[in-house]
Structure formats: C-alpha cells, structure tokens
Scaffold this motif. Structure first.
Motif, mmCIF file in Angstrom:
data_model
loop_
_atom_site.group_PDB
_atom_site.id
_atom_site.type_symbol
_atom_site.label_atom_id
_atom_site.label_comp_id
_atom_site.label_asym_id
_atom_site.label_seq_id
_atom_site.Cartn_x
_atom_site.Cartn_y
_atom_site.Cartn_z
ATOM 1 N N ILE A 275 -57.120 -19.772 -21.089
ATOM 2 C CA ILE A 275 -56.027 -18.840 -20.794
ATOM 3 C C ILE A 275 -55.333 -18.418 -22.091
ATOM 4 C CG2 ILE A 275 -53.799 -18.582 -19.586
ATOM 5 C CD1 ILE A 275 -56.195 -18.814 -17.718
ATOM 6 N N ILE A 276 -55.179 -19.383 -23.006
ATOM 7 C CA ILE A 276 -54.464 -19.103 -24.262
ATOM 8 C C ILE A 276 -55.354 -18.313 -25.229
ATOM 9 C CG2 ILE A 276 -53.371 -20.159 -26.292
ATOM 10 C CD1 ILE A 276 -52.581 -22.513 -24.390
ATOM 11 N N ASN A 284 -51.912 -13.200 -24.925
ATOM 12 C CA ASN A 284 -51.238 -11.966 -25.353
ATOM 13 C C ASN A 284 -51.829 -10.747 -24.651
ATOM 14 O OD1 ASN A 284 -49.419 -13.223 -27.013
ATOM 15 N ND2 ASN A 284 -50.699 -13.068 -28.848
ATOM 16 N N GLU A 285 -53.173 -10.749 -24.458
ATOM 17 C CA GLU A 285 -53.831 -9.662 -23.721
ATOM 18 C C GLU A 285 -53.294 -9.597 -22.283
ATOM 19 O OE1 GLU A 285 -58.116 -9.708 -23.486
ATOM 20 O OE2 GLU A 285 -58.275 -9.835 -25.665
ATOM 21 N N ILE A 286 -53.193 -10.777 -21.644
ATOM 22 C CA ILE A 286 -52.723 -10.828 -20.248
ATOM 23 C C ILE A 286 -51.277 -10.337 -20.173
ATOM 24 C CG2 ILE A 286 -52.193 -12.380 -18.307
ATOM 25 C CD1 ILE A 286 -54.642 -14.080 -19.230
ATOM 26 N N GLY A 291 -47.714 -6.696 -18.206
ATOM 27 C CA GLY A 291 -46.303 -6.368 -18.395
ATOM 28 C C GLY A 291 -45.378 -7.515 -18.033
ATOM 29 N N ALA A 292 -45.940 -8.675 -17.709
ATOM 30 C CA ALA A 292 -45.116 -9.837 -17.318
ATOM 31 C C ALA A 292 -44.866 -10.734 -18.525
ATOM 32 C CB ALA A 292 -45.826 -10.637 -16.234
ATOM 33 N N GLN A 293 -43.775 -11.489 -18.438
ATOM 34 C CA GLN A 293 -43.540 -12.544 -19.428
ATOM 35 C C GLN A 293 -44.250 -13.796 -18.932
ATOM 36 O OE1 GLN A 293 -39.616 -13.588 -20.559
ATOM 37 N NE2 GLN A 293 -39.360 -11.816 -21.893
ATOM 38 N N SER A 318 -48.231 -10.199 -9.837
ATOM 39 C CA SER A 318 -49.514 -10.242 -9.123
ATOM 40 C C SER A 318 -50.660 -9.865 -10.066
ATOM 41 C CB SER A 318 -49.494 -9.342 -7.891
ATOM 42 O OG SER A 318 -49.307 -7.996 -8.251
ATOM 43 N N LEU A 319 -50.412 -8.919 -10.977
ATOM 44 C CA LEU A 319 -51.451 -8.530 -11.927
ATOM 45 C C LEU A 319 -51.706 -9.664 -12.924
ATOM 46 C CD1 LEU A 319 -53.439 -6.507 -12.954
ATOM 47 C CD2 LEU A 319 -51.597 -5.267 -14.098
#
Length: 338
Positions: A275-276, A284-286, A291-293, A318-319
């Motif tokens: 994930i990292i 950072n891509e996610i 657009g979420a923190q 959700s994204l």
C-alpha cells in the motif's frame, strides 16, 4: 521433473523464462507479430510474452529441449542482427556481445554456481560465454537473474549446459515467480475524464474515468475484506464521524460539498508495504487519485496489523478504499497493479 539424457541430447520438456526490456521485446515480436510467429513455427516451442505496460517483460519459452534450443538460437541471432544494424549508424568499431537474462529459481542457483564457483567457471570456459548470477533475488520473488553474454553460438552452448544443471537439480520448495511491475504514470482528472501522462501527451484512461465517475456519483464500493475472497481472515473495522472542515481540498476535481467523514480499517503488517510502495509512491498515488487524506499508523508492538485512517467526502473515501483493495488484490494474486 525427471531428466533422461539420450544420444541426441536431453529429451524432456522444459520451461525457460527470460527477462527483456521493452525494446528487446519489440524486436522479438516484430511488425504485426510476424517475428515471434515465425520463431514459434520454426522452433516448435511455445513462446509467451507477459502483458502489461512494463519497462521489463517476461518471455517464457516452453517445449522439448531441442525446440527450446532452436528458439534460443533464433532470439540470439535476432539480437545480434539488431546490434549489427545499430552499429551501421554508430562510430563504434568493436561489436558488443549479445546479452540474454534468464530468470532462475534461487534454489537452483547454488548448483549453477557450484562449489567454490567450480560449475560456473566450467560453463564459462567450455562455452566462451560470460555468465553472471545476481546476488540478490528479483523484487517480490524467489528468483534471480542469470545474465549470459557472448556470441550467439556461445550463448546457445551455455543455455544447453544451464538446462542440464536445472534438470539435475530441480527447484526446492515453492517458487514465487518474478513479475515486473507496470511503469507508474501520473494521473490527472479534467472535465470528468481521467488521463495518464505519457511523454508530452495526456492519454484518456477509460478504467480510471469510470472510477472517477463512480466516485462523483458517490456509489460506495464494497468494503475491503467483506467481498474479496483473497482476504478471508482479514479484520476490517469502519467508523464514520462527521467532521466540520472539509479536509479533501478543492484540487482533485471531485465533489467537495458533502461533509467530510472518517473511515478506519486495519491491514496486516505483511501487506502494508504494497500500500505504501517504495518511498511512499503508492500511497501518494492513491491520495492523488482519490482526493482523500490517508494516514497509516505506526506499527505497535505485539500487533500484527496497522491502522489506516481515510478522511474525505464519501466519494473520496469509497474511491480510496477501492484503490487500496486493488493494490492488496494485485499483491496477493500477483497481478499487475492498477
């Protein structure tokens, strides 16, 4: 795998994997796939090339040993032809050697090197090819790269000897095959469309556009761990709380009007790395795409899980959940990343 040596050489079916750069793969495929088609027909070997927009690709050659050696000969001579063609436009006078990279289970590399390096020395001396076994395993696998360079004839002789060693010393334990990762490209959202940046151009990306539109409609994705059979034992805790400030920011192009929520989930320590990503590239891509923190808590002693907190509008969350789920699924199944 049983090996039996007959007068004409080895009479068994083998699978050999090669690691190639995009340019090399293009040379093997040829215009409209003509070169690889001819190689398959003339050698009798099955030649498969891994899919994906990756800087590296895996070329798998399978068949009876005589078919494999024919296919290798054709690949080696094609690479030499490419070298000769490139030299006609170059001032260089000495011809560089042909170089192939095999992907070999690490458990077989000891037999290939031999006691005190005796076997690899013998192969070098008897074939005239240079052979190097990488010290480190390829990322996320139990395989190593074995680089062979020399004239096409030396390479073919070298591959023959390596095949004999591999047949006499089958892999020990399970092999995790190396799968090249796709090249990560920046993503931008504009006018309801998602685009990936390739060189100087923005290329529309239908899959990401679909995700983006789903997020705009605030269609929630299935929560991580509840519908995905790849994680039957994974615990997932979700909490939602209204927070006054909208932490999402206005730059992502997603709907910023709903109040921000917070969702929390737990991810096993051994999967948090995917994930990292290296130096935080994946997380950072996610963050950028959703657009979420997203905050990942530090590991706590005695716990096998890490807490992940996602903050933003329901659409952003959700994204982000979908993208995290896709990363986990790709890691567990070994498929290419989203």
């Amino acid at each position: 795998m049983e090996s039996k040596v007959s007068e004409g050489g080895l009479s068994v079916t083998l699978t050999i994997r090669l690691l190639m750069h995009g340019k090399e793969v293009g040379s093997i495929i040829g215009k409209k796939g003509e070169t690889v088609k001819r190689m398959r027909e003339e050698s009798g070997a099955r030649i498969n090339i891994s899919e994906g927009n990756c800087p590296e690709r895996i070329v798998t050659i399978t068949g009876p040993t005589d078919a494999i050696f024919k296919a290798f000969a054709m690949v080696a001579y094609k690479f030499e032809e490419d070298i000769v063609n490139s030299m006609s436009n170059s001032p260089a006078t000495s011809k560089p050697p042909v170089t192939l990279r095999l992907v070999v289970p690490a458990s077989q590399c000891g037999s290939l090197i031999g006691k005190g390096g005796s076997k690899i020395k013998e192969i070098r001396e008897s074939t005239g090819a240079q052979v190097q076994v990488a010290g480190d395993m390829l990322p996320n696998s139990t395989e190593r790269a074995v680089t062979i360079s020399g004239t096409p004839d030396a390479i073919i002789q070298c591959v023959r000897q390596i095949c004999v060693v591999m047949l006499e010393s089958p892999p020990k334990g399970a092999t995790i095959p190396y799968r090249p990762k796709p090249a990560s490209t920046p993503v931008i959202f504009a006018g309801g469309q998602a685009y990936t940046i390739q060189g100087q151009y923005a290329i529309p990306h239908p899959d990401l556009t679909k995700l983006h539109q789903l997020a705009l409609q605030q269609t929630p994705f299935p929560p991580l761990g509840q519908t995905n059979p790849a994680f039957p034992g994974e615990k997932l805790s979700l909490h939602s709380s209204e927070e006054a400030p909208n932490l999402m920011g206005q730059s992502s192009g997603l709907d910023a009007s709903p109040p921000a929520s917070t969702h929390e989930l737990t991810i096993p320590n051994d999967l948090i790395g995917c994930i990292i990503g290296r130096q935080g590239t994946k997380i950072n891509e996610i963050r950028q795409m959703s657009g979420a923190q997203i905050k990942i808590a530090n590991a706590t002693e005695g716990s096998s899980e890490r807490q992940v907190t996602i903050t933003g509008s329901p659409a952003n969350i959700s994204l982000a959940q979908y993208l995290i789920n896709a990363r986990l699924t790709s890691e567990v199944t070994g498929m290419g990343a989203l």
